[in-house]
Scaffold this active site. Structure first.
Site, PDB file in Angstrom:
ATOM      1  CB  CYS A  67      -0.876   0.011   1.239  1.00 51.70           C
ATOM      2  SG  CYS A  67      -1.815  -1.509   1.434  1.00 51.70           S
ATOM      3  NE  ARG A 114       4.224   1.802  -1.599  1.00 50.93           N
ATOM      4  CZ  ARG A 114       5.401   1.218  -1.445  1.00 50.93           C
ATOM      5  NH1 ARG A 114       6.407   1.562  -2.231  1.00 50.93           N
ATOM      6  NH2 ARG A 114       5.592   0.307  -0.529  1.00 50.93           N
ATOM      7  CD1 TRP A 161      -2.772  -4.411  -4.989  1.00 51.03           C
ATOM      8  CD2 TRP A 161      -2.189  -5.789  -3.329  1.00 51.03           C
ATOM      9  NE1 TRP A 161      -2.666  -5.682  -5.513  1.00 51.03           N
ATOM     10  CE2 TRP A 161      -2.313  -6.538  -4.511  1.00 51.03           C
ATOM     11  CE3 TRP A 161      -1.837  -6.448  -2.153  1.00 51.03           C
ATOM     12  CZ2 TRP A 161      -2.083  -7.909  -4.554  1.00 51.03           C
ATOM     13  CZ3 TRP A 161      -1.608  -7.812  -2.191  1.00 51.03           C
ATOM     14  CH2 TRP A 161      -1.731  -8.537  -3.392  1.00 51.03           C
ATOM     15  CG  ASN A 186       2.836  -1.047   2.932  1.00 52.04           C
ATOM     16  OD1 ASN A 186       2.274  -2.016   2.447  1.00 52.04           O
ATOM     17  ND2 ASN A 186       4.028  -0.634   2.532  1.00 52.04           N
ATOM     18  N   GLY A 187       1.424  -3.532   5.009  1.00 49.94           N
ATOM     19  CA  GLY A 187       2.050  -4.779   5.469  1.00 49.94           C
ATOM     20  C   GLY A 187       0.997  -5.755   5.944  1.00 49.94           C
ATOM     21  CD  GLU A 215       9.874  -8.718 -18.766  1.00 52.49           C
ATOM     22  OE1 GLU A 215       9.657  -9.589 -17.924  1.00 52.49           O
ATOM     23  OE2 GLU A 215       9.629  -7.512 -18.564  1.00 52.49           O
ATOM     24  CE  LYS A 266       6.315  -6.173 -18.307  1.00 55.63           C
ATOM     25  NZ  LYS A 266       7.465  -6.537 -17.555  1.00 55.63           N
ATOM     26  CD  GLU A 321       3.191  -6.904 -15.707  1.00 57.17           C
ATOM     27  OE1 GLU A 321       3.035  -6.954 -14.491  1.00 57.17           O
ATOM     28  OE2 GLU A 321       4.296  -6.690 -16.240  1.00 57.17           O
ATOM     29  CG  HIS A 342       9.067 -31.493 -26.071  1.00 52.04           C
ATOM     30  ND1 HIS A 342       9.345 -32.802 -26.353  1.00 52.04           N
ATOM     31  CD2 HIS A 342      10.178 -30.784 -26.409  1.00 52.04           C
ATOM     32  CE1 HIS A 342      10.584 -32.902 -26.820  1.00 52.04           C
ATOM     33  NE2 HIS A 342      11.106 -31.683 -26.865  1.00 52.04           N
ATOM     34  CE  LYS A 363       7.427  -0.482 -10.735  1.00 50.63           C
ATOM     35  NZ  LYS A 363       7.549  -1.180 -12.034  1.00 50.63           N
TER      36      LYS A 363
END
Ligand code: M6R
Length: 611
Positions: A2, A27, A73, A99-100, A484, A488, A491, A507, A606
């Site tokens: 957060c 965040r 968040w 935050n946490g 990657e 991108k 997300e 395979h 983030k």
């Protein structure tokens, strides 16, 4: 995960807090809230973005020169108005932002319920503020002492800021495992999760350490440990420009950050490489260089994009420095009982320097005696503070949730590390070393050329914006780039995308190929070129639609595929620094065309400071 911002001084607090929350919104952005002290504590909070909170708060009494704000968040409890921070204590005397995660909140909550407390939200944070109030009432101590005593009993991670009705001029902050920065201005203080909301007011900051408690009162800052040992605040001068945290004319931070890469990669090398003289020096590594050079094994830790950078590094270190490398998801490593030997070294990669899993993996490796090197972007973050040595990538603030310039910055640093080790070990020839230094110095200009492909990428995005799935394939150094590229896309556009080594296609994933399935091949003219041409033919034979990232002047692949994007030549080891650029742009444009919130994709934040 957060964002926290608090203000105490001579200005109106609300505008400072709202502006700060907008800067911190990367965040977390599922709800936001403020508390302002003006004769009484006023709390306003709202589900949604900071702009929703601001619209809701207009017309209310927002005056006051002390206040706290939070952008969330969600961890405990769904995103709604009630679960949003700040949280009142039962008596409404104290308000807290957090935050946490408080891991032992359930048992504390039960004790408080037994004592007659009631709770409005489902959050661990509301439990904490009531726990503090309960301690204060039981012990009969000051609020600062109650915070200290309560935090000694708390298990988990927190960054908190508290204000109260009984101590109107006082602000209390504390941290463990989640970041907090205190900005020191002229007769004013700012407390925030990072420096971005502070920089326009002051460049003097104090980074709070784990298990420290800060008290701002009567124009003074006092810091002590949770064991009550007084600490002298160490003031850092921030080297951060306001431009770096604003969009600067770009529609999104992500696009700005993609376009910043010529500069950010150049900054990662500044003062470190001189190809004319054949010198390369990462100053932060010097003290431990012998450990790196004599390492029997390198273990690389990271998550998400940083893990992908680690995978590229595996190829580079093994090729150039001839040292075995293992790349580990920090989130898996920390829950195993990994074998760390005396001569192993660990490299932890993290843009934010705050990722909880990476931090925990570092602590585990440290406890087993490993030397840890950090490759981070955010200066002063937790990871650079717990590692033995390391190198900053100097990419500047990365605000878009999708990591772009951090990836290329990480690759640049890891390449320099590999070259430094290889040169000292004598595992590469002087001429190859010199050639790679020259090539590395040319990368920023070549990234510039890749960025000129923006319009072409946008055109291709238009063709594919409505598909449901995407496959990304690459070999060797470009296999991690395939991962990657897929990350991108998924997300920020919410299209399902998978990255695979191209040779693995036969395979299993080949079963997915039909005319509906776009396949992105990363196919520069390198040692796997012929093999990848065959893979492309296999996809075309099954009517797959192919977009290929090729080198300039390629005709073979160009004639086989539906779309080709031409990037400049460089040494094989360095191609990921270029091939990733069109993939970042492709994901960006597809997401924009689908109407997605590119900088704040759903469910993400983030810095992932939860486990
Ligand atoms: O700050 P870190 O590099 O430690 O973050 C790791 C991941 O959370 C991060 O790379 C994430 O996967 C990004 N959203 C990718 O774009």
């Amino acid at each position: 995960m957060c964002g926290i911002i608090a203000y105490s001084g001579h200005r109106e607090a609300y505008p400072v807090i709202i502006k700060g929350l907008k800067r911190l919104e990367y965040r977390g952005y599922d709800s936001a809230g403020v508390a302002i002290f003006n004769q009484d504590l006023q709390v306003y909070k709202k589900k949604g973005r900071v702009s929703d909170l601001d619209a809701y708060a207009q017309g209310q009494d927002l005056h006051g020169t002390v206040g706290i704000g939070h952008t969330r968040w969600a961890t405990h409890g769904e995103p709604n108005d009630v679960n949003a921070h700040p949280h009142y204590s039962q008596s409404k005397n104290i308000v807290l932002i957090h935050n946490g995660i408080i891991e032992n909140y359930a048992s504390i909550k039960q004790d408080l319920l037994n004592k007659g407390y009631s709770f409005h939200s489902e959050t661990d944070s509301e439990v904490l503020v009531n726990f503090i109030e309960d301690v204060q009432q039981n012990v009969g101590c000051s609020l600062v002492e109650a915070v200290r005593l309560a935090l000694q009993k708390v298990v988990g991670a927190y960054a908190i800021v508290i204000i109260s009705k009984d101590n109107p001029g006082q602000m209390i902050a504390a941290r463990k495992g989640s970041p907090l920065v205190i900005g020191i201005g002229e007769r004013e203080f700012f407390v925030a999760s990072d420096a971005t909301p502070i920089i326009e007011y002051t460049n003097e900051v104090v980074y709070l350490d784990d298990q420290e408690l800060a008290v701002i009162e009567d124009g003074e800052l006092h810091i002590k440990s949770l064991d009550s040992i007084e600490k002298t605040p160490y003031i850092h001068k921030l080297d951060l420009e306001l431009d770096a945290i604003e969009k600067g004319g770009f529609e999104h931070f992500m696009l700005k950050e993609i376009f910043e890469q010529p500069k950010s990669v150049s900054d990662s090398m500044r003062g470190r490489i001189n190809s004319t003289e054949g010198t390369l020096l990462l100053g932060g590594l010097i003290e431990y260089i012998n450990r790196l050079v004599s390492a029997d094994r390198i273990i690389i830790l990271g998550c998400g994009t940083s893990w992908h950078a680690g995978l590229v590094a595996e190829y580079i270190f093994e090729e150039l420095a001839r040292v075995p490398v293992e790349v580990e998801y920090a989130s898996e490593f920390r829950y195993r009982n990994p074998i760390i030997r005396e001569n192993d070294v660990v490299i932890a990669i993290s843009q934010s320097g705050e990722t909880a899993d990476t931090l925990a993996a570092i602590e585990l490796a440290k406890s087993k005696g490993a030397i840890i090197f950090g490759v981070c972007n955010v200066v002063g973050a937790s990871i650079p503070r717990v590692t033995h040595a390391g190198a900053y990538i100097h990419a500047g603030p990365e605000i878009g949730v999708a990591s772009t310039k951090a990836f290329t910055g990480q690759l640049s640093i890891l390449m320099m590390m590999a070259l430094m080790i290889a040169h000292r070990k004598g595992t590469i020839t002087e001429s190859r070393y010199r050639k790679l230094l020259v090539e590395l110095e040319q990368i920023p200009a070549k990234i510039e050329q890749c960025l000129a492909l923006n319009a072409q990428t946008q055109y291709i995005a238009e063709v594919f914006k409505d598909v449901r799935n995407f496959l990304y394939l690459g070999r060797g150094y470009n296999f991690p780039v395939a991962l990657e590229g897929a990350l991108k896309l998924k997300e920020i556009s919410y299209i399902h995308a998978e990255g695979y080594p191209a040779a693995e296609m036969k395979h299993g994933p080949i079963a997915l190929i039909d005319e509906e399935m776009p396949v992105v091949f990363i196919a520069p003219h390198d040692s796997s070129y012929e093999k990848i041409v065959s893979n492309i033919q296999e996809v075309k034979a099954r009517k797959g639609r192919v977009i290929a990232i090729v080198n300039e002047g390629d005709t073979v692949i160009k004639n086989l595929v539906d779309f080709s994007i031409e990037i400049p030549y460089t040494s094989e080891e360095l191609t990921p620094l270029l091939s990733v650029i069109p993939l970042q742009l492709l994901a960006y444009h597809i997401a924009v065309m689908r109407g997605c919130d590119v900088d704040r994709p759903r469910n993400l934040a983030k810095s992932v400071t939860v486990e």
